[in-house]
Design a protein around this motif. Structure first.
Motif, short mmCIF file in Angstrom:
data_model
loop_
_atom_site.label_atom_id
_atom_site.label_comp_id
_atom_site.label_asym_id
_atom_site.label_seq_id
_atom_site.Cartn_x
_atom_site.Cartn_y
_atom_site.Cartn_z
N ILE A 1 -8.28 -2.12 -4.14
CA ILE A 1 -7.94 -3.05 -3.38
C ILE A 1 -8.33 -3.10 -1.98
O ILE A 1 -8.49 -2.18 -1.49
CB ILE A 1 -6.34 -2.83 -3.57
CG1 ILE A 1 -5.58 -3.07 -4.92
CG2 ILE A 1 -5.52 -3.75 -2.59
CD1 ILE A 1 -4.20 -2.90 -5.02
N TYR B 1 -5.65 0.07 -8.19
CA TYR B 1 -5.29 0.41 -6.56
C TYR B 1 -6.21 0.78 -5.85
O TYR B 1 -6.34 0.32 -4.45
CB TYR B 1 -4.07 1.46 -6.75
CG TYR B 1 -3.45 1.66 -5.39
CD1 TYR B 1 -2.15 1.05 -5.09
CD2 TYR B 1 -4.00 2.65 -4.60
CE1 TYR B 1 -1.76 1.44 -3.64
CE2 TYR B 1 -3.42 3.06 -3.42
CZ TYR B 1 -2.05 2.26 -2.89
OH TYR B 1 -1.85 2.63 -1.81
N LYS C 1 0.99 -1.20 0.06
CA LYS C 1 -0.05 0.12 -0.14
C LYS C 1 0.77 1.22 0.02
O LYS C 1 0.54 2.19 -0.70
CB LYS C 1 -0.81 0.01 1.26
CG LYS C 1 -1.95 1.03 1.18
CD LYS C 1 -2.96 1.10 2.44
CE LYS C 1 -3.90 2.28 2.31
NZ LYS C 1 -4.95 2.21 3.39
N TRP D 1 -7.26 -4.00 1.54
CA TRP D 1 -6.15 -4.25 2.26
C TRP D 1 -6.11 -5.03 3.74
O TRP D 1 -7.17 -5.18 4.20
CB TRP D 1 -5.74 -2.93 2.62
CG TRP D 1 -5.45 -1.72 1.54
CD1 TRP D 1 -6.31 -0.89 1.06
CD2 TRP D 1 -4.42 -1.98 0.58
NE1 TRP D 1 -5.74 -0.35 -0.25
CE2 TRP D 1 -4.74 -1.14 -0.47
CE3 TRP D 1 -3.23 -2.70 0.27
CZ2 TRP D 1 -3.99 -0.70 -1.73
CZ3 TRP D 1 -2.47 -2.51 -0.95
CH2 TRP D 1 -2.96 -1.53 -1.81
N PRO E 1 -0.21 -6.14 -9.51
CA PRO E 1 -1.63 -5.38 -9.69
C PRO E 1 -2.17 -5.21 -11.01
O PRO E 1 -1.85 -5.87 -12.10
CB PRO E 1 -0.94 -4.00 -9.46
CG PRO E 1 0.43 -3.98 -9.98
CD PRO E 1 0.92 -5.08 -9.65
N PRO F 1 -2.15 -6.08 -0.08
CA PRO F 1 -3.61 -6.73 -0.77
C PRO F 1 -4.04 -8.13 0.17
O PRO F 1 -3.27 -8.69 0.34
CB PRO F 1 -3.25 -6.92 -2.19
CG PRO F 1 -2.34 -5.82 -2.44
CD PRO F 1 -1.28 -6.00 -1.10
#
Length: 365
Positions: A211, A208, A40, A213, A88, A221
C-alpha cells in the motif's frame, strides 16, 4: 467570493479514533482500550505496539482471527453526507449497516474504486425500485464486479443494510485494495454505522505491504480514485502555486498548523497584494446542525462569513505578496477534539487582480 465547497469531499471512516479492547489484567473485571487512527495503524498485520484490530499481535482482548471490525459511530460522530471505507486486498466478504429511525426514508449511492456520479435525490419510482430490488446477500460481489453506481435505501424498519455477502461461493478474495465511496442522496442522518471485513490473512498481509500511504500523521491508503460528481465549485489553481501544510503543535496542545504557500516571481509581480482564508468545516450531524457549517479563522479568533464582505473573515487581508508566504494559525482545540467532530480545515486565497482560488482540504491529510 467562491465558497470553499469542493467537487466531492469523502471523509475517511478510518480518520476517526477506533477503540480496541485490550486483554484483562490480572484481577481486573473491566477492559482498558487502545485507540488508533488511520488505516495503517488500525489494521497493521505486524509490528504494531499494543493491539491492532483483527490481529493477535499481542494484548488484544478479541484478536479477531481474520475479521477486521470497522469503527462504530453513534449519534453525531459519523454523520457525513460523503464518506469512504478502504476495502483491502484479500477481502472475502464485507458486511456494513447503519440504523435510522423507523418510518423514515434515506437514500444512498455507493461505488467501488471511484466516486459515484449520482448527486441528485432519487425519484419516487427509483426509490421504490431500489427498495423492491434489494439483494444484499450478493451486493458485495456486484459492487466489486460492476463499475456502476449502486443505490441503497431505507425500508423504514430501522436497520439499513448497505453491503453484505461474500465475493463468491468459492471463498475468493479481492486482488487489490480500493476505496468504497458512499454518498447520502436524501433523508436524515443515520444514528450509527458498523461493519466488518473478513480477509484471507496471508493475502491481506501481502497486499498491506504494497500500500502507498498518505503523508499525514495518521496514514490512510492513497486515494487514487477518478473524480466523480458532487456539489459545489472551485476555481482551478494557478499554475506554479503550491500550498504545503505541517503540524507545529504536539499531542495535547491546541492544533497549530504551518501553512507555506509558494508562487512564481511572475505571479507575485502581477499581483502585489494577496488575501488568504483558513476555514473549518463541521459536517452535518445529529447534534445541532442539519447542514455543513463553516467557520473562518482570523488572526484573533473565529468568525462566520457575512456576505458580501469576505475580507472581514480573512486570515490575512490584502497583505504584501511574496514568492514564499507562511501562515501559522492556531485552531484553539486539540487534534483529538477536532477529530471527534470530523472537523476539516481548508485554505484559499485571492490576489489583488485574480479570482478566488481554493486549495482544498489541508488538514487532516
Amino acid at each position: 467570493m467562491t465558497t470553499f465547497a469542493q467537487a466531492a469531499n469523502f471523509v475517511s471512516m478510518h480518520q476517526s479514533a477506533h477503540r480496541i479492547a485490550l486483554s484483562l489484567s490480572s484481577g481486573s473485571s473491566g477492559y482498558t482500550f487502545d485507540t488508533k487512527v488511520g488505516f495503517k495503524e488500525q489494521y497493521a498485520p505486524t509490528g504494531v505496539t499494543g493491539c491492532a484490530i483483527g490481529f493477535g499481535t499481542g494484548g488484544c482482548a478479541f484478536p479477531g482471527g481474520g475479521s477486521l471490525s470497522l469503527p462504530e459511530f453513534t449519534g453525531f460522530q459519523m454523520q457525513n453526507q460523503e464518506f469512504k471505507i478502504f476495502i483491502p486486498a484479500g477481502t472475502r466478504s464485507f458486511l456494513f449497516s447503519g440504523y435510522a429511525a423507523q418510518g423514515t426514508q434515506s437514500a444512498f449511492v455507493l461505488r467501488y474504486g471511484k466516486e459515484p456520479t449520482r448527486v441528485a435525490a432519487l425519484s419516487g419510482s427509483e426509490y421504490q425500485a431500489a427498495q423492491t430490488g434489494e439483494r444484499i446477500d450478493s451486493s458485495f460481489t456486484r459492487l466489486v464486479n460492476e463499475d456502476v453506481d449502486h443505490f441503497v435505501v431505507h425500508d423504514g424498519g430501522g436497520t439499513l443494510r448497505f453491503v453484505g455477502g461474500q465475493l463468491d461461493a468459492n471463498r475468493s478474495s479481492t486482488d487489490q485494495g480500493k476505496w468504497l465511496y458512499v454518498r447520502q442522496l436524501s433523508g436524515s442522518a443515520l444514528y450509527d454505522y458498523q461493519g466488518a471485513l473478513d480477509v484471507d490473512m496471508p493475502k491481506y498481509a501481502a497486499g498491506y505491504a504494497k500500500i502507498s500511504w498518505t503523508t499525514s500523521a495518521f496514514p490512510d491508503p492513497v486515494d487514487a480514485a477518478s473524480p466523480g460528481g458532487g456539489g459545489g465549485t472551485t476555481n482551478p489553481p494557478v499554475t506554479g502555486t503550491t500550498v504545503t501544510t505541517s503540524v507545529l503543535s504536539t499531542t495535547g496542545q491546541p492544533l497549530r498548523l504551518d501553512i507555506t504557500m509558494t508562487q512564481s516571481a511572475t505571479e507575485v509581480a502581477a499581483n502585489p497584494q494577496i488575501s488568504t482564508w483558513v476555514a473549518a468545516r463541521i459536517p452535518a450531524n445529529g447534534l445541532f446542525y442539519t447542514t455543513d457549517v463553516w467557520f473562518f479563522r482570523k488572526v484573533d479568533g473565529w468568525a462566520q462569513l457575512v456576505l458580501p464582505f469576505p475580507e472581514t473573515v480573512a486570515y490575512s487581508s490584502l497583505g504584501t505578496n511574496a514568492t514564499s508566504l507562511k501562515f501559522t494559525p492556531s485552531l484553539d482545540l486539540t487534534d483529538t477534539d477536532l477529530r471527534a467532530f470530523n472537523v476539516e480545515v481548508y485554505f484559499g486565497y485571492k490576489t489583488s487582480t485574480g479570482a478566488f482560488v481554493s486549495k482544498g482540504k489541508i488538514w487532516p491529510q
